[in-house]
Write a protein that holds these residues in place. Sequence first.
Motif, PDB file in Angstrom:
ATOM      1  N   PHE A  92      -3.612   9.734   2.202  1.00 22.76           N
ATOM      2  CA  PHE A  92      -3.485   9.473   3.635  1.00 22.76           C
ATOM      3  C   PHE A  92      -2.954   8.058   3.828  1.00 22.76           C
ATOM      4  O   PHE A  92      -3.575   7.103   3.372  1.00 22.76           O
ATOM      5  CB  PHE A  92      -4.854   9.564   4.316  1.00 22.76           C
ATOM      6  CG  PHE A  92      -5.507  10.912   4.190  1.00 22.76           C
ATOM      7  CD1 PHE A  92      -5.182  11.924   5.069  1.00 22.76           C
ATOM      8  CD2 PHE A  92      -6.444  11.153   3.194  1.00 22.76           C
ATOM      9  CE1 PHE A  92      -5.788  13.171   4.962  1.00 22.76           C
ATOM     10  CE2 PHE A  92      -7.048  12.397   3.081  1.00 22.76           C
ATOM     11  CZ  PHE A  92      -6.719  13.409   3.968  1.00 22.76           C
ATOM     12  N   ASP A  93      -1.818   7.940   4.506  1.00 21.94           N
ATOM     13  CA  ASP A  93      -1.242   6.608   4.722  1.00 21.94           C
ATOM     14  C   ASP A  93      -1.442   6.176   6.175  1.00 21.94           C
ATOM     15  O   ASP A  93      -0.652   6.528   7.045  1.00 21.94           O
ATOM     16  CB  ASP A  93       0.246   6.615   4.355  1.00 21.94           C
ATOM     17  CG  ASP A  93       0.794   5.197   4.202  1.00 21.94           C
ATOM     18  OD1 ASP A  93       0.095   4.237   4.598  1.00 21.94           O
ATOM     19  OD2 ASP A  93       1.919   5.062   3.685  1.00 21.94           O
ATOM     20  N   GLU A  94      -2.487   5.438   6.439  1.00 19.50           N
ATOM     21  CA  GLU A  94      -2.859   4.989   7.790  1.00 19.50           C
ATOM     22  C   GLU A  94      -2.721   6.135   8.801  1.00 19.50           C
ATOM     23  O   GLU A  94      -2.020   6.013   9.801  1.00 19.50           O
ATOM     24  CB  GLU A  94      -1.992   3.781   8.201  1.00 19.50           C
ATOM     25  CG  GLU A  94      -1.939   2.726   7.086  1.00 19.50           C
ATOM     26  CD  GLU A  94      -1.847   1.294   7.587  1.00 19.50           C
ATOM     27  OE1 GLU A  94      -2.394   1.008   8.662  1.00 19.50           O
ATOM     28  OE2 GLU A  94      -1.247   0.471   6.873  1.00 19.50           O
ATOM     29  N   PRO A  95      -3.423   7.245   8.560  1.00 16.07           N
ATOM     30  CA  PRO A  95      -3.158   8.459   9.344  1.00 16.07           C
ATOM     31  C   PRO A  95      -3.699   8.415  10.769  1.00 16.07           C
ATOM     32  O   PRO A  95      -3.325   9.250  11.579  1.00 16.07           O
ATOM     33  CB  PRO A  95      -3.889   9.545   8.549  1.00 16.07           C
ATOM     34  CG  PRO A  95      -5.036   8.818   7.923  1.00 16.07           C
ATOM     35  CD  PRO A  95      -4.502   7.462   7.581  1.00 16.07           C
TER      36      PRO A  95
ATOM     37  N   LYS B 104       0.824  -1.220   0.000  1.00 19.33           N
ATOM     38  CA  LYS B 104       0.000   0.000   0.000  1.00 19.33           C
ATOM     39  C   LYS B 104       0.855   1.266   0.000  1.00 19.33           C
ATOM     40  O   LYS B 104       0.644   2.167  -0.814  1.00 19.33           O
ATOM     41  CB  LYS B 104      -0.937   0.005   1.221  1.00 19.33           C
ATOM     42  CG  LYS B 104      -1.833  -1.215   1.337  1.00 19.33           C
ATOM     43  CD  LYS B 104      -2.753  -1.147   2.543  1.00 19.33           C
ATOM     44  CE  LYS B 104      -2.064  -1.143   3.887  1.00 19.33           C
ATOM     45  NZ  LYS B 104      -1.324  -2.390   4.214  1.00 19.33           N
ATOM     46  N   SER B 105       1.832   1.326   0.916  1.00 17.31           N
ATOM     47  CA  SER B 105       2.666   2.539   0.995  1.00 17.31           C
ATOM     48  C   SER B 105       3.516   2.686  -0.252  1.00 17.31           C
ATOM     49  O   SER B 105       3.736   3.809  -0.730  1.00 17.31           O
ATOM     50  CB  SER B 105       3.569   2.506   2.233  1.00 17.31           C
ATOM     51  OG  SER B 105       2.788   2.523   3.398  1.00 17.31           O
ATOM     52  N   THR B 106       3.975   1.567  -0.794  1.00 16.17           N
ATOM     53  CA  THR B 106       4.758   1.610  -2.027  1.00 16.17           C
ATOM     54  C   THR B 106       3.950   2.304  -3.119  1.00 16.17           C
ATOM     55  O   THR B 106       4.426   3.233  -3.781  1.00 16.17           O
ATOM     56  CB  THR B 106       5.144   0.180  -2.461  1.00 16.17           C
ATOM     57  OG1 THR B 106       5.906  -0.421  -1.402  1.00 16.17           O
ATOM     58  CG2 THR B 106       5.952   0.172  -3.736  1.00 16.17           C
TER      59      THR B 106
HETATM   60 MG    MG Z   1       2.394   1.081   4.857  1.00 14.31          MG
END
Ligand code: MG
Length: 358
Positions: A164-167, A48-50
């Motif tokens: 938003f990355d797992e904010p 996901k973050s990638t």
């Molecule tokens: Mg991640």
Amino acid sequence: MAKITLDNLAHSYLAQPHEEADFALKALNHDWEDGAAYALLGASGCGKSTLLNIISGLLRPSQGRILFDGRDVTDAPTAERNIAQVFQFPVVYDTMTVRDNLAFPLRNRGRDEAYVMERVNEIARMIGMEEMLNRKARGLTADAKQKISLGRGMVRKDVNALLFDEPLTVIDPHMKWELRTQLKKLHHDFGHTMIYVTHDQTEALTFADKVVVMYDGRVVQIGTPEELFARPAHTFVGYFIGSPGMNVIPARVEGNRAYVEGTELPLGQGYGRLEGKVEIGVRPEFVRLSQSGGLPVKVRRVEDVGRHKIVRAEFFGHEINIIAGEDERIAAEATRVTFDPAHVNVYANDWRVNGEAA
Ligand code: MG
Ligand code: ADP
């Protein structure tokens, strides 16, 4: 705001990837529609973050292109992409006040001070920090700092997209709900393209118009919450979404019949003769306990979760979950289950097979 196109995009953290397993993100083609709210959902480590960092420009993909409204931005730096990104952990300037932190992205873009203050006050209200505007960020709790990070991400109205990355990871549970509501309101009011990364299905399903489900570096399904529930495209989507998730049962399928341990079950559609690993998937909501007819089960445990009961049963040596009504009496003699044929999905090698009207 912009439509974001991923064109044959893939990424490996290795300098010379040789096989598919070397790719943290497997080849992907997708359009993120302008103005839609997406959730990117999947277990930790699935990529996901990638994917998010490639969209924002923090990471250059090893293959493929990214287009904003048709313009190739694959090599454009983050600043040029005009994107706001909020990370899992706070990124704030400790020596600045809360007000100056929130104002930073606007001042950086040369907005006039009257506008900056108006917008900062609006955002402070949304994140519940009006009383703290004069405080220095240093010394605030991680929770408060993360709210500042969120506020900074939301302060500009002229961004192409908000990522938003797992904010909400470090935010306490009550405030989580409140902030998620504010994010939805922001989307409703301004219509930004939003991508919200989470491993939490409830968060994904309540936030998004469309949920993008990832599994092991691959996007396995993009759909509305209803589509993910009714027709999971991959067995992973079936397991991962729903509580409990879909029951996946090895079967033989011929035409509009499935055979589980020799017992014949009707299917809502026809499938011809399927090869490979064949399974049927049925959500606990569509399994019924019965006293005669259907497949044999042994009830192991009944959990009362308020609105309904979850019955955990054993079925040919596997666990099978059944959702029963709150007032339904679970009779000891209920030793069989039936499936609603219209809600049985068929899988070959983990991918859903489209049936034909039977
Ligand atoms: Mg991640
Ligand atoms: P998620 O955000 O879904 O938890 P990530 O995108 O962070 O997943 O990671 C996907 C895969 O890539 C994981 O196997 C992870 O270990 C690997 N990975 C992530 N960042 C790096 C990196 N900088 N270098 C090498 N491998 C990485």
